[in-house]
Every structure is written in structure tokens, then in C-alpha cells.
Write a protein that holds these residues in place. Sequence first.
Motif, PDB file in Angstrom:
ATOM      1  N   GLU A 157      40.731  36.358  34.392  1.00  0.00           N
ATOM      2  CA  GLU A 157      39.365  37.254  33.998  1.00  0.00           C
ATOM      3  C   GLU A 157      38.201  36.825  34.697  1.00  0.00           C
ATOM      4  OE1 GLU A 157      39.056  37.734  29.934  1.00  0.00           O
ATOM      5  OE2 GLU A 157      37.271  38.990  29.971  1.00  0.00           O
ATOM      6  N   PHE A 168      31.189  38.856  33.361  1.00  0.00           N
ATOM      7  CA  PHE A 168      30.019  39.423  34.122  1.00  0.00           C
ATOM      8  C   PHE A 168      28.887  39.110  32.959  1.00  0.00           C
ATOM      9  CE2 PHE A 168      31.260  41.659  37.930  1.00  0.00           C
ATOM     10  CZ  PHE A 168      32.812  41.706  37.687  1.00  0.00           C
ATOM     11  N   GLN A 221      28.092  53.829  42.335  1.00  0.00           N
ATOM     12  CA  GLN A 221      29.174  52.956  43.601  1.00  0.00           C
ATOM     13  C   GLN A 221      29.706  51.948  42.626  1.00  0.00           C
ATOM     14  OE1 GLN A 221      27.546  52.030  47.458  1.00  0.00           O
ATOM     15  NE2 GLN A 221      26.119  54.268  47.213  1.00  0.00           N
ATOM     16  N   ALA A 222      30.773  51.533  43.270  1.00  0.00           N
ATOM     17  CA  ALA A 222      31.367  50.175  42.991  1.00  0.00           C
ATOM     18  C   ALA A 222      30.907  49.096  43.051  1.00  0.00           C
ATOM     19  CB  ALA A 222      32.875  50.111  43.398  1.00  0.00           C
ATOM     20  N   PRO A 223      30.898  47.866  42.355  1.00  0.00           N
ATOM     21  CA  PRO A 223      30.252  46.709  42.643  1.00  0.00           C
ATOM     22  C   PRO A 223      30.813  46.090  44.064  1.00  0.00           C
ATOM     23  CG  PRO A 223      31.129  46.847  40.422  1.00  0.00           C
ATOM     24  CD  PRO A 223      31.528  48.094  40.934  1.00  0.00           C
ATOM     25  N   PHE A 248      37.028  46.675  43.568  1.00  0.00           N
ATOM     26  CA  PHE A 248      36.827  47.639  42.652  1.00  0.00           C
ATOM     27  C   PHE A 248      36.909  49.164  43.145  1.00  0.00           C
ATOM     28  CE2 PHE A 248      35.152  45.676  38.924  1.00  0.00           C
ATOM     29  CZ  PHE A 248      34.854  44.358  39.398  1.00  0.00           C
ATOM     30  N   GLY A 249      37.252  49.982  42.206  1.00  0.00           N
ATOM     31  CA  GLY A 249      37.175  51.601  42.608  1.00  0.00           C
ATOM     32  C   GLY A 249      35.857  51.927  42.489  1.00  0.00           C
ATOM     33  N   LYS A 250      35.693  53.019  42.706  1.00  0.00           N
ATOM     34  CA  LYS A 250      34.002  53.671  42.631  1.00  0.00           C
ATOM     35  C   LYS A 250      33.779  54.041  41.140  1.00  0.00           C
ATOM     36  CE  LYS A 250      33.822  55.466  47.401  1.00  0.00           C
ATOM     37  NZ  LYS A 250      33.561  56.435  48.103  1.00  0.00           N
ATOM     38  N   LEU A 289      30.009  44.136  33.523  1.00  0.00           N
ATOM     39  CA  LEU A 289      31.291  44.892  33.086  1.00  0.00           C
ATOM     40  C   LEU A 289      31.832  43.878  32.234  1.00  0.00           C
ATOM     41  CD1 LEU A 289      30.241  45.844  36.090  1.00  0.00           C
ATOM     42  CD2 LEU A 289      32.786  45.871  36.539  1.00  0.00           C
ATOM     43  N   PHE A 342      35.990  51.013  35.480  1.00  0.00           N
ATOM     44  CA  PHE A 342      36.193  50.580  36.810  1.00  0.00           C
ATOM     45  C   PHE A 342      37.605  50.148  36.748  1.00  0.00           C
ATOM     46  CE2 PHE A 342      32.419  51.401  39.053  1.00  0.00           C
ATOM     47  CZ  PHE A 342      31.441  51.196  38.059  1.00  0.00           C
ATOM     48  N   PHE A 367      43.279  45.799  36.885  1.00  0.00           N
ATOM     49  CA  PHE A 367      42.415  45.410  36.063  1.00  0.00           C
ATOM     50  C   PHE A 367      41.713  46.792  35.752  1.00  0.00           C
ATOM     51  CE2 PHE A 367      42.476  40.566  36.208  1.00  0.00           C
ATOM     52  CZ  PHE A 367      42.826  40.543  37.617  1.00  0.00           C
ATOM     53  N   LEU A 375      36.050  43.286  30.569  1.00  0.00           N
ATOM     54  CA  LEU A 375      37.241  43.267  30.862  1.00  0.00           C
ATOM     55  C   LEU A 375      37.808  44.142  29.828  1.00  0.00           C
ATOM     56  CD1 LEU A 375      39.754  42.818  32.639  1.00  0.00           C
ATOM     57  CD2 LEU A 375      40.204  40.889  30.923  1.00  0.00           C
ATOM     58  N   GLN A 416      31.777  49.539  31.773  1.00  0.00           N
ATOM     59  CA  GLN A 416      30.501  49.220  31.929  1.00  0.00           C
ATOM     60  C   GLN A 416      29.648  50.228  31.120  1.00  0.00           C
ATOM     61  OE1 GLN A 416      28.672  49.430  35.893  1.00  0.00           O
ATOM     62  NE2 GLN A 416      27.387  47.805  35.576  1.00  0.00           N
ATOM     63  N   GLU A 476      31.095  53.950  31.976  1.00  0.00           N
ATOM     64  CA  GLU A 476      31.652  53.916  33.223  1.00  0.00           C
ATOM     65  C   GLU A 476      32.862  53.126  33.237  1.00  0.00           C
ATOM     66  OE1 GLU A 476      29.164  54.234  36.586  1.00  0.00           O
ATOM     67  OE2 GLU A 476      30.508  55.065  37.781  1.00  0.00           O
ATOM     68  N   TYR A 496      37.995  47.503  34.005  1.00  0.00           N
ATOM     69  CA  TYR A 496      36.636  47.161  33.268  1.00  0.00           C
ATOM     70  C   TYR A 496      35.877  48.208  32.636  1.00  0.00           C
ATOM     71  CZ  TYR A 496      37.060  42.388  35.364  1.00  0.00           C
ATOM     72  OH  TYR A 496      37.575  41.240  35.379  1.00  0.00           O
ATOM     73  N   LYS A 519      33.109  57.913  35.248  1.00  0.00           N
ATOM     74  CA  LYS A 519      32.249  58.156  34.242  1.00  0.00           C
ATOM     75  C   LYS A 519      32.689  59.028  32.883  1.00  0.00           C
ATOM     76  CE  LYS A 519      27.831  57.595  36.444  1.00  0.00           C
ATOM     77  NZ  LYS A 519      26.652  58.083  37.123  1.00  0.00           N
TER      78      LYS A 519
END
Lengths: 116, 113
Positions: free
Chosen positions: B101, B104, B41-43, A106-108, A44, A90, A34, A46, A38, A88, A36, A111
Motif C-alpha cells: 500500500e 499519501f 486529473q489523475a495523479p 492511476f485512472g482519471k 489519497l 481513483f 487498487f 486506500l 480522495q 473522488e 483510492y 467524482k
Amino acid sequence: AQSVTQLDSQVPVFEEAPVELRCNYSSSVSVYLFWYVQYPNQGLQLLLKYLSGSTLVKGINGFEAEFNKSQTSFHLRKPSVHISDTAEYFCAVSDQNGGSQGNLIFGKGTKLSVKP
Amino acid sequence: DAMVIQNPRYQVTQFGKPVTLSCSQTLNHNVMYWYQQKSSQAPKLLFHYYDKDFNNEADTPDNFQSRRPNTSFCFLDIRSPGLGDAAMYLCATSRAFRNTEAFFGQGTRLTVV
């Protein structure tokens, strides 16, 4: 267990230029993938997802991503970015074998900053 | 129309004073999640409910609790907030696990003073 690596923490780009945001994952089992987005102080949303089938996935806002199993990658691309794409991004994976282990990892984040 | 609603959007609490964050959904989804996201940081998943079944992530501190009184609502309780608990807290829902999906909410930004 799965992990996600987003290779670039920040990507600056000029408006109307193409962009690629890189994502690599590690997993001992098959995964769903996926992306996402933000926006500042928002949740977040999709962009797109890969479940099966064609490895090229098209999403909202003109984004697309390509799943490459041999390289364990799922890079996100857009041929021409807009100022409004500043946000950002993800990358996330979930275990296909499911149950509660199917939660998103999730990855970090990357941006993306689009400059006029 | 908002489908996952978090209240409040911004919450300031005192060090050690219990605080509750709320989440509601209009999607009738089975699964509800709470994530903690610290700056840049990531969630990070704290816990989730599948219907009434609660699943706590192994590394979620005991200071964090959750309640789901019905399908629509889920609460995050922080019993004694510390400065390190300042973060964005994200609620999400999904119909099931795996390939569905996740939707959020807009998040609640918690400040601890």
C-alpha cells in the motif's frame, strides 16, 4: 505499459442508493489493482486492493470490488451510500513484475456526489 | 496520527521564483514518491526514491528536482515555477514496490502568481 480507464467522470446518486464505479485496465502483464478515495483538498486513502486469491475484495467504509480478468475490470461497489461518501475515487494498477515499474498508474478519477 | 506529513498545505509563489515543498514520514518506509495532480486529473508520478536511489520519470521536466537527505524527509524543488506548474503535489510512501500500500500525505496546493 499499463493504462486505466474510469468510464464515468461523475456519478450522482441519492443517499442510501447503491452505486457502482467502473474501472477497466489494460496491461500486457499481470497487475495488482487498487481503489483510492480522495476527499476535497486531501491526499489519497486506500479503500481496497486486489493482489491474488478471491476475486471479490472487501475494503473500508463498506466498499467492495470484483476483479474480472476476462473483462479486465475492477469495478467498485457499495450497496447503500452515505453523504459522507461524496469524494473522488481513483482506480490504480501496478505491474506485478515489479521493480520501479511497479509504480502506481492511476485512472482519471470518478467524482461521486451523494445527494440527500 | 499523521504518518506522511506535507508542509505547507498551501503555497503561493511568484512566477520564476524557486520554491521547495517538504514531506516527512514516520513509517520508516523505503520508498518515497512525488506526484503532481492538476485539477480534475489523475495523479502523475514525477519521481521516486528507493532508499537513496533516485528514479526520475522520463517525462518529468528538468525544472523539477528532488532531495532525500535521510529516510524520513524528501523535498520537491521547483527551480523556476511557471503558471502551468500550479497543481496539488502529493507525497507518498510505501514499504516496497508492487503489492504494498502507498500512504499519501494531505498534499500541498501550489499557486503560481
